[in-house]
Design a protein around this motif. Structure first.
Motif, PDB file in Angstrom:
ATOM      1  N   VAL A  13      -0.854  -2.780  -3.601  1.00 22.62           N
ATOM      2  CA  VAL A  13      -1.687  -2.909  -2.404  1.00 22.62           C
ATOM      3  C   VAL A  13      -3.020  -3.530  -2.815  1.00 22.62           C
ATOM      4  O   VAL A  13      -3.767  -2.952  -3.612  1.00 22.62           O
ATOM      5  N   LEU A  14      -3.300  -4.680  -2.272  1.00 21.72           N
ATOM      6  CA  LEU A  14      -4.517  -5.438  -2.568  1.00 21.72           C
ATOM      7  C   LEU A  14      -5.459  -5.363  -1.372  1.00 21.72           C
ATOM      8  O   LEU A  14      -5.045  -5.012  -0.258  1.00 21.72           O
ATOM      9  N   PRO A  15      -6.727  -5.715  -1.546  1.00 24.75           N
ATOM     10  CA  PRO A  15      -7.630  -5.741  -0.394  1.00 24.75           C
ATOM     11  C   PRO A  15      -7.121  -6.728   0.659  1.00 24.75           C
ATOM     12  O   PRO A  15      -6.597  -7.789   0.312  1.00 24.75           O
ATOM     13  N   PRO A  16      -7.287  -6.406   1.943  1.00 25.33           N
ATOM     14  CA  PRO A  16      -6.878  -7.354   2.987  1.00 25.33           C
ATOM     15  C   PRO A  16      -7.581  -8.694   2.821  1.00 25.33           C
ATOM     16  O   PRO A  16      -8.697  -8.765   2.310  1.00 25.33           O
ATOM     17  N   LEU A  17      -6.902  -9.750   3.260  1.00 25.83           N
ATOM     18  CA  LEU A  17      -7.495 -11.090   3.222  1.00 25.83           C
ATOM     19  C   LEU A  17      -8.369 -11.344   4.445  1.00 25.83           C
ATOM     20  O   LEU A  17      -9.043 -12.373   4.516  1.00 25.83           O
TER      21      LEU A  17
ATOM     22  N   ALA B 102      -9.998   5.347   2.124  1.00 25.56           N
ATOM     23  CA  ALA B 102     -11.177   4.792   1.439  1.00 25.56           C
ATOM     24  C   ALA B 102     -11.012   4.848  -0.073  1.00 25.56           C
ATOM     25  O   ALA B 102     -11.870   4.382  -0.808  1.00 25.56           O
ATOM     26  N   GLU B 103      -9.874   5.415  -0.526  1.00 20.93           N
ATOM     27  CA  GLU B 103      -9.692   5.714  -1.948  1.00 20.93           C
ATOM     28  C   GLU B 103      -9.115   4.558  -2.746  1.00 20.93           C
ATOM     29  O   GLU B 103      -9.079   4.608  -3.971  1.00 20.93           O
ATOM     30  N   SER B 104      -8.579   3.527  -2.070  1.00 18.78           N
ATOM     31  CA  SER B 104      -7.908   2.435  -2.778  1.00 18.78           C
ATOM     32  C   SER B 104      -8.389   1.105  -2.209  1.00 18.78           C
ATOM     33  O   SER B 104      -9.303   1.048  -1.390  1.00 18.78           O
ATOM     34  N   SER B 105      -7.709   0.031  -2.623  1.00 17.73           N
ATOM     35  CA  SER B 105      -8.035  -1.302  -2.102  1.00 17.73           C
ATOM     36  C   SER B 105      -7.538  -1.522  -0.681  1.00 17.73           C
ATOM     37  O   SER B 105      -7.860  -2.541  -0.064  1.00 17.73           O
TER      38      SER B 105
ATOM     39  N   GLY C   4     -11.493  -6.884   6.044  1.00 16.75           N
ATOM     40  CA  GLY C   4     -10.952  -6.016   5.007  1.00 16.75           C
ATOM     41  C   GLY C   4     -10.459  -4.671   5.474  1.00 16.75           C
ATOM     42  O   GLY C   4     -10.366  -3.734   4.682  1.00 16.75           O
ATOM     43  N   GLN C   5     -10.099  -4.556   6.754  1.00 12.87           N
ATOM     44  CA  GLN C   5      -9.695  -3.270   7.328  1.00 12.87           C
ATOM     45  C   GLN C   5      -8.279  -3.372   7.898  1.00 12.87           C
ATOM     46  O   GLN C   5      -7.964  -4.326   8.602  1.00 12.87           O
TER      47      GLN C   5
ATOM     48  N   SER D 157     -10.243  -2.123   1.428  1.00 17.62           N
ATOM     49  CA  SER D 157     -11.348  -2.690   0.638  1.00 17.62           C
ATOM     50  C   SER D 157     -12.347  -1.630   0.193  1.00 17.62           C
ATOM     51  O   SER D 157     -13.495  -1.945  -0.120  1.00 17.62           O
ATOM     52  N   GLY D 158     -11.929  -0.363   0.205  1.00 12.67           N
ATOM     53  CA  GLY D 158     -12.776   0.700  -0.333  1.00 12.67           C
ATOM     54  C   GLY D 158     -13.658   1.406   0.674  1.00 12.67           C
ATOM     55  O   GLY D 158     -14.334   2.369   0.326  1.00 12.67           O
TER      56      GLY D 158
END
Ligand SMILES: [Zn+2]
Length: 195
Positions: free
Chosen positions: A146-150, A175-178, A31-32, A181-182
């Motif tokens: 922008v979605l969390p990484p797969l 760190a503020e959005s998806s 998720g990075q 992944s937060g």
């Protein structure tokens, strides 16, 4: 021979790779996003261009076999293998002004533009990297989300260097959005000579 590097969260690192060597970028925790930029080793006025990469591949996506090009339309990297299949060619490196625009917290915020400029000892006004593992959904009407990484822990993409390069890679600081992944986590890089 194999060289291994760990880029701490919210940091950047310069790494040299020679033509023919393989560059494995690993999302150790999952998720990075890794902001992946490079310049030609002996002439820094030639550098990675996400825009030229979109142009030459006639695609907004990177696939296995895709080439990542320089601003001078020369091949810099070839995608050898990819566990994830979702990367972003659209967004510039995050920077204090971006954090200020969206979150009003830009002052002193760690960011990929400063981290890559610092590790390469440059002061580029803007950097358009390949954002490895970044998951940008493009709607038919043109809007983007922008979605969390797969990427799962240990997922990787392998690139072959098509010229001698100095990489500037940052473990993204958002760190503020998806986007990450937060939370912000490290990126591992392994350079292998194939022969
Ligand atoms: Zn970033």
């Amino acid at each position: 021979m194999s060289r291994q590097y760990t880029i701490p969260p919210c940091s950047g690192m310069a790494i040299e790779a020679m033509q023919g060597e393989r560059i494995t970028v690993i999302d150790t925790d999952g998720g990075q996003v890794a902001d992946f930029f490079a310049e030609a080793l002996d002439h820094a006025e030639e550098f990675l261009s996400a825009g030229v990469t979109i142009d030459c591949n006639e695609s907004l996506r990177l696939n296995v076999g895709s080439i990542i090009y320089s601003n001078l339309y020369n091949p810099m990297f070839r995608v050898v293998s990819d566990d994830v299949g979702e990367h972003d060619l659209l967004h510039p490196c995050c920077r204090p002004e971006m954090y200020e625009f969206f979150y009003h917290n830009g002052q002193g915020h760690r960011n990929c533009l400063d981290n890559i400029n610092a590790c390469l000892n440059r002061s580029r006004a803007i950097i358009h990297p390949v954002n490895l593992f970044m998951h940008t959904k493009i709607d038919p009407n043109g809007s983007i989300t922008v979605l969390p990484p797969l990427s799962k822990p240990g997922d990787k993409i392998v690139l072959q260097a098509e010229m001698n390069v100095r990489l500037g890679i940052a473990a993204c600081s958002v760190a503020e959005s998806s986007c990450n992944s937060g939370s912000c986590t490290p990126i591992k890089v392994i350079i292998d000579s194939v022969k």
